[in-house]
Design an enzyme around this catalytic site. Sequence first.
Site, short mmCIF file in Angstrom:
data_model
loop_
_atom_site.label_atom_id
_atom_site.label_comp_id
_atom_site.label_asym_id
_atom_site.label_seq_id
_atom_site.Cartn_x
_atom_site.Cartn_y
_atom_site.Cartn_z
N HIS A 170 46.53 49.83 48.54
CA HIS A 170 45.95 49.20 47.35
C HIS A 170 45.68 50.21 46.23
CE1 HIS A 170 45.71 45.75 49.80
NE2 HIS A 170 44.47 45.86 50.23
N TYR A 220 36.07 46.97 29.50
CA TYR A 220 35.09 47.37 28.51
C TYR A 220 35.19 48.87 28.23
CZ TYR A 220 32.04 48.68 32.51
OH TYR A 220 31.51 49.22 33.64
N GLU A 223 33.09 47.45 49.33
CA GLU A 223 32.72 46.19 49.96
C GLU A 223 31.27 46.30 50.43
OE1 GLU A 223 36.82 44.30 51.78
OE2 GLU A 223 35.68 45.68 53.04
N LYS A 232 46.03 30.99 57.76
CA LYS A 232 45.13 29.88 57.43
C LYS A 232 44.21 30.22 56.26
CE LYS A 232 41.31 30.81 60.67
NZ LYS A 232 40.61 30.35 61.89
N GLY A 235 53.69 33.38 62.35
CA GLY A 235 52.29 33.73 62.58
C GLY A 235 51.36 32.69 61.98
N SER A 261 49.53 30.36 63.05
CA SER A 261 48.25 30.00 63.67
C SER A 261 47.19 31.08 63.49
CB SER A 261 48.44 29.74 65.17
OG SER A 261 48.89 30.92 65.83
#
Length: 515
Positions: free
Chosen positions: A258, A400, A234, A27, A20, A22
Amino acid sequence: MQADESCGYLNSALTIFVVGASGDLAKKKTYPSLFDLFCHSFLPEKTAICGYARSKKTDDEFRDHIAPYLKGGDEDEKHAFLDKCTYCSGKYDSEDDVREAFVGIQQWEESTGLRYVNRLFYFAIPPSVFVPIGTSLKNAVIGPSEKGNADDASGRIGWNRLIIEKPFGKDSDSFEKLSQDMGTLYSENHLYRIDHYLGKEMVKNLMTMRHSNSIFEPIWNRNYISNIQITFKEDFGTKGRGGYFDGYGIIRDIIQNHLIQVLTIVAMEPPLAVSGENYSNHVRNEKVKVLESIPPVELDDCVLGQYLAPEDGSEPGYVDDPSVPDDSITPTFASMALKINNPRWEGVPFVLKAGKALNERKGEVRIQFQRSPGASKMFPGEKIPANELVIRLQPDEAVYMKVNVKEPGLRTTPVTSELDLTYKSSFPDAFHVDAYSRLIIDVLRGSQAAFVRDDELRAAWKIFTPILERIEREKISPIKYDYGSRGPRESDELLARVGFKYHAEYEWRPPSSKL
């Protein structure tokens, strides 16, 4: 960061085969991470990197394709790295194409003059093609033993290891099918299911901090801790990837992998070892025990949201993406309270919260302790906030502790301050390793502790599959929230219901921004 005795692979030759190559993931993440390792001498001198995908490209075209994403290093290092990179095109389900791609690789391996040649296969592809390319590689290149065989044509000795990217299925049934199909090809010892969150500096630091400081173990339980939040925020939407995201949603994309992985590290019992020889399974065994103690998520303990365009129209809403159906009910936000039914954590809610298009970018673990007993009597008329230990995962990595201290002056008035370890100020000269780079080093070293084992995934899907099936079966509509907001207010109500006390007067700021 420098190589040590655990990097014995540096004395062998190494072939890296990126499937994979490309695509966007390769990338933007895979090749930049490999370049990072090259610049810091974590790849053997004799390394060859071959990209493989369906797109037709020459070697030079491919190098031009990835070069803009290689950051750090100088021009000489970039050219030297790109010289190691080649490209072949072919079908994923074609043994002949894969065999042909390896002709040049095998010639290079023989030319090294080294008998020990290791091979790393990186699957930067969707799970739908794991099995086709895995089968092609197995039959055309790797062979039945998975290990290098001194009796093969080249006399090569060395390991074969496969890195595969999430998602690992969409529910329990699809995971079991994928796991069974890949399991017939490769044993668990050779599969490295990568979750880049497990390579983050502060996630790695969780185990060290918790298990190497005697102050934490006595209070790391239901007697002292009121609730724990694990948050991923996000400040942007799907950025044109809405069509892909719509097939998964925020629960599958972020929470089931995650955040649940971070939860296991926070909640697990102390493993027998967290470093040294053969420690990987000690860590993963304890993570599985945590997951098996968590009952399936209930809808009453869950808030789902989907973002709208902001009032000024500066950003599109989720369903405004042309690749997203107008009637999509896929959540872009979710918060859910999980229970861990074991002696350490029974009664302590673990709230996992993730969302897109929110007011900030942030990842953190927030551990809120029980109120100080008797404080309201000792300090009449004063609000005494609960102590909190916060591990900030991104950005501005920090640890903290919110503590109450006397306000300077003549009055005995408690105010909240913090004991602060902010990484960029405490370790200004440290080299901070990218999560993907760190995890690739772990694969080269043969350490599987930070990779997800099949029984971890099986237990995790049991927690989330029932709620996912109910959402889809009953077509439960998410609550709308504005782009750039904190998400649905119902999420704050859920937090309050499970016992979280919000301290509006306090806001942590990185040391560089403090006056």
